[in-house]
Design a protein around this motif. Structure first.
Motif, PDB file in Angstrom:
ATOM      1  N   LEU A 109       0.817  -1.217   0.000  1.00 26.89           N
ATOM      2  CA  LEU A 109       0.000   0.000   0.000  1.00 26.89           C
ATOM      3  C   LEU A 109       0.853   1.272   0.000  1.00 26.89           C
ATOM      4  O   LEU A 109       0.534   2.250  -0.686  1.00 26.89           O
ATOM      5  N   LEU A 129      -9.406   3.485   0.693  1.00 28.47           N
ATOM      6  CA  LEU A 129      -9.129   2.116   0.279  1.00 28.47           C
ATOM      7  C   LEU A 129     -10.423   1.439  -0.179  1.00 28.47           C
ATOM      8  O   LEU A 129     -11.454   1.532   0.504  1.00 28.47           O
ATOM      9  N   ASP A 132     -12.793  -0.954   1.927  1.00 20.32           N
ATOM     10  CA  ASP A 132     -13.629  -0.454   3.015  1.00 20.32           C
ATOM     11  C   ASP A 132     -14.762   0.376   2.439  1.00 20.32           C
ATOM     12  O   ASP A 132     -14.533   1.436   1.863  1.00 20.32           O
ATOM     13  N   LYS A 168      -5.449  -7.651  11.930  1.00 23.60           N
ATOM     14  CA  LYS A 168      -5.765  -7.420  10.501  1.00 23.60           C
ATOM     15  C   LYS A 168      -5.494  -5.982  10.087  1.00 23.60           C
ATOM     16  O   LYS A 168      -5.604  -5.632   8.923  1.00 23.60           O
ATOM     17  N   TYR A 169      -5.200  -5.122  11.084  1.00 19.49           N
ATOM     18  CA  TYR A 169      -5.169  -3.684  10.819  1.00 19.49           C
ATOM     19  C   TYR A 169      -3.895  -3.019  11.334  1.00 19.49           C
ATOM     20  O   TYR A 169      -3.090  -3.635  12.015  1.00 19.49           O
ATOM     21  N   GLY A 170      -3.803  -1.720  11.055  1.00 17.40           N
ATOM     22  CA  GLY A 170      -2.808  -0.898  11.727  1.00 17.40           C
ATOM     23  C   GLY A 170      -3.361  -0.536  13.101  1.00 17.40           C
ATOM     24  O   GLY A 170      -4.534  -0.192  13.211  1.00 17.40           O
ATOM     25  N   GLU A 189       1.716  -1.881  12.222  1.00 14.23           N
ATOM     26  CA  GLU A 189       0.914  -2.580  11.205  1.00 14.23           C
ATOM     27  C   GLU A 189       0.730  -4.041  11.596  1.00 14.23           C
ATOM     28  O   GLU A 189       1.700  -4.749  11.875  1.00 14.23           O
ATOM     29  N   LYS A 190      -0.503  -4.467  11.627  1.00 13.03           N
ATOM     30  CA  LYS A 190      -0.898  -5.852  11.876  1.00 13.03           C
ATOM     31  C   LYS A 190      -0.135  -6.514  13.039  1.00 13.03           C
ATOM     32  O   LYS A 190       0.536  -7.541  12.861  1.00 13.03           O
ATOM     33  N   VAL A 202      -6.683   1.465  12.215  1.00 13.81           N
ATOM     34  CA  VAL A 202      -6.667   2.284  10.991  1.00 13.81           C
ATOM     35  C   VAL A 202      -7.633   1.619  10.008  1.00 13.81           C
ATOM     36  O   VAL A 202      -7.486   0.442   9.698  1.00 13.81           O
ATOM     37  N   LEU A 203      -8.631   2.375   9.530  1.00 12.88           N
ATOM     38  CA  LEU A 203      -9.654   1.716   8.715  1.00 12.88           C
ATOM     39  C   LEU A 203      -9.899   2.339   7.341  1.00 12.88           C
ATOM     40  O   LEU A 203     -11.019   2.756   7.015  1.00 12.88           O
ATOM     41  N   GLY A 204      -8.865   2.419   6.542  1.00 15.50           N
ATOM     42  CA  GLY A 204      -9.067   2.669   5.114  1.00 15.50           C
ATOM     43  C   GLY A 204      -9.368   4.091   4.661  1.00 15.50           C
ATOM     44  O   GLY A 204      -9.736   4.291   3.499  1.00 15.50           O
ATOM     45  N   TYR A 206      -7.790   8.207   4.924  1.00 11.95           N
ATOM     46  CA  TYR A 206      -6.702   9.070   5.385  1.00 11.95           C
ATOM     47  C   TYR A 206      -6.815  10.429   4.714  1.00 11.95           C
ATOM     48  O   TYR A 206      -7.276  10.524   3.574  1.00 11.95           O
ATOM     49  N   GLN A 228       4.783  -0.526   3.734  1.00 11.08           N
ATOM     50  CA  GLN A 228       3.529  -0.245   4.435  1.00 11.08           C
ATOM     51  C   GLN A 228       3.317   1.251   4.627  1.00 11.08           C
ATOM     52  O   GLN A 228       4.204   1.953   5.122  1.00 11.08           O
ATOM     53  N   THR A 230       1.388   2.432   6.826  1.00 15.18           N
ATOM     54  CA  THR A 230       1.400   2.587   8.292  1.00 15.18           C
ATOM     55  C   THR A 230       2.801   2.908   8.801  1.00 15.18           C
ATOM     56  O   THR A 230       2.976   3.763   9.672  1.00 15.18           O
ATOM     57  N   ARG A 251     -19.027   0.343   8.897  1.00 11.68           N
ATOM     58  CA  ARG A 251     -17.994   0.027   7.924  1.00 11.68           C
ATOM     59  C   ARG A 251     -18.092  -1.441   7.506  1.00 11.68           C
ATOM     60  O   ARG A 251     -18.303  -2.303   8.346  1.00 11.68           O
TER      61      ARG A 251
END
Ligand code: G1P
Length: 291
Positions: A109, A129, A132, A168-170, A189-190, A202-204, A206, A228, A230, A251
């Motif tokens: 990403l 993203l 999402d 699964k996320y940042g 990150e993850k 962090v959900l997609g 920014y 990344q 992140t 979401r």
């Protein structure tokens, strides 16, 4: 800070949706009767974004076609007096001006966002993203833009998730929390659930500033061997104030089968023209299955 540009990375393989994503991009899989990417573009448009850059890769041409004019199709619909369909087709191509750039190698990403450098120039920009999809009264990216305009800081869109989900996320470490916002102090990150500094994910979405580009250029590969975003944002947070904003929305992680199915059912139940029959069908199905 005024945000008029948006970047939508859409270069990934979509392996979680094979075989459906073998010959068509996963971004074109429909939720009810609209490709997932259209929901994301509509969110950007509703927030006042004027130009969109899609980061694509080989085999993603149908996304561009979807947002382009189709004179032949329009002529056929016009001739057959299918006004309603014609309007829906024109609506998509009139939505916004879409630019594309190809990410030639799938390096993550962070690398995808780095491909937007020329398009972005000296302006702040939104990143959305495609995995999402957000359902909200006020567009999620608009909520973030408002916060960025108020504070003059880049902003990361977040929500709380269950601890077992954070890998699964940042994960966002933060301080100085008040209301929906907080100051970002660190990002991982993850992380493994037991190592995550928080369950704020962090959900997609920014809002970023061009000073992210020199950082991205220096960011080494991280989790999964990928560059990344992140990790670059963590470096940014060491240099300037970076805000986390807990947006208000339902979401859907449409990059996963469960999220995709949930979105399909819930969006169908929100559609005036299908909801009554579909609701009745679901109820009947549950009764038959003893649910
Ligand atoms: C990406 C980001 C991650 C973020 C997630 C949100 O991960 O790297 O920080 O939490 O999107 O959906 P991906 O889902 O692409 O692996």
């Amino acid at each position: 800070m005024e945000v008029n540009k948006a970047v939508i990375p859409a270069a990934g393989y979509g392996t979680r949706f094979l075989p459906a994503s073998k010959a068509i991009p996963k971004e074109m899989l429909p939720i009810v009767d609209k490709p997932t990417i259209q929901y994301v573009v509509e969110e950007a448009v509703a927030a006042g974004i004027e130009e969109v850059l899609l980061i694509t890769s080989k085999g993603k041409e149908s996304i561009e076609n979807h947002f382009d004019f189709d004179m032949e199709l329009e002529a056929v619909l016009e001739e057959k007096e299918k006004e309603d369909l014609l309007e829906r087709v024109r609506y998509v191509s009139d939505l916004i001006s879409i630019h594309t750039v190809r990410q030639k190698e799938q390096k993550g990403l962070g690398h995808a966002v780095a491909c937007a450098k020329t398009f972005v120039g000296d302006d702040p920009f939104a990143v959305l993203l495609g995995d999402d999809v957000m359902y909200s009264d006020k567009p999620v990216i608009g909520q973030l833009i408002e916060h960025a305009e108020k504070t003059g800081c880049p902003v990361i869109g977040c929500q709380e998730v269950a601890r077992e989900e954070i890998s699964k996320y940042g994960s966002v470490q933060h301080s100085d929390r008040s209301g929906r916002r907080a100051r970002v102090t660190n990002l991982i990150e993850k992380p493994a659930p037991e190592e995550a500094p928080s369950t704020l994910a962090v959900l997609g979405r920014y809002v970023l500033t061009p000073d992210i580009f020199p950082i991205l250029a220096e960011t080494p590969r991280g989790v999964g061997g990928e560059i990344q975003l992140t990790d670059a944002l963590k470096t940014l947070a060491d240099k300037r104030p970076l805000e986390a904003y807990k947006f208000k929305a339902r979401r859907y992680d449409v990059g996963q089968l469960q999220g995709f199915l949930e979105a399909t059912v819930e969006y169908a139940l929100r559609r005036e023209d299908v909801k009554a029959d579909f609701h009745e069908y679901l109820q009947q199905l549950l009764t038959e299955r003893g649910g």
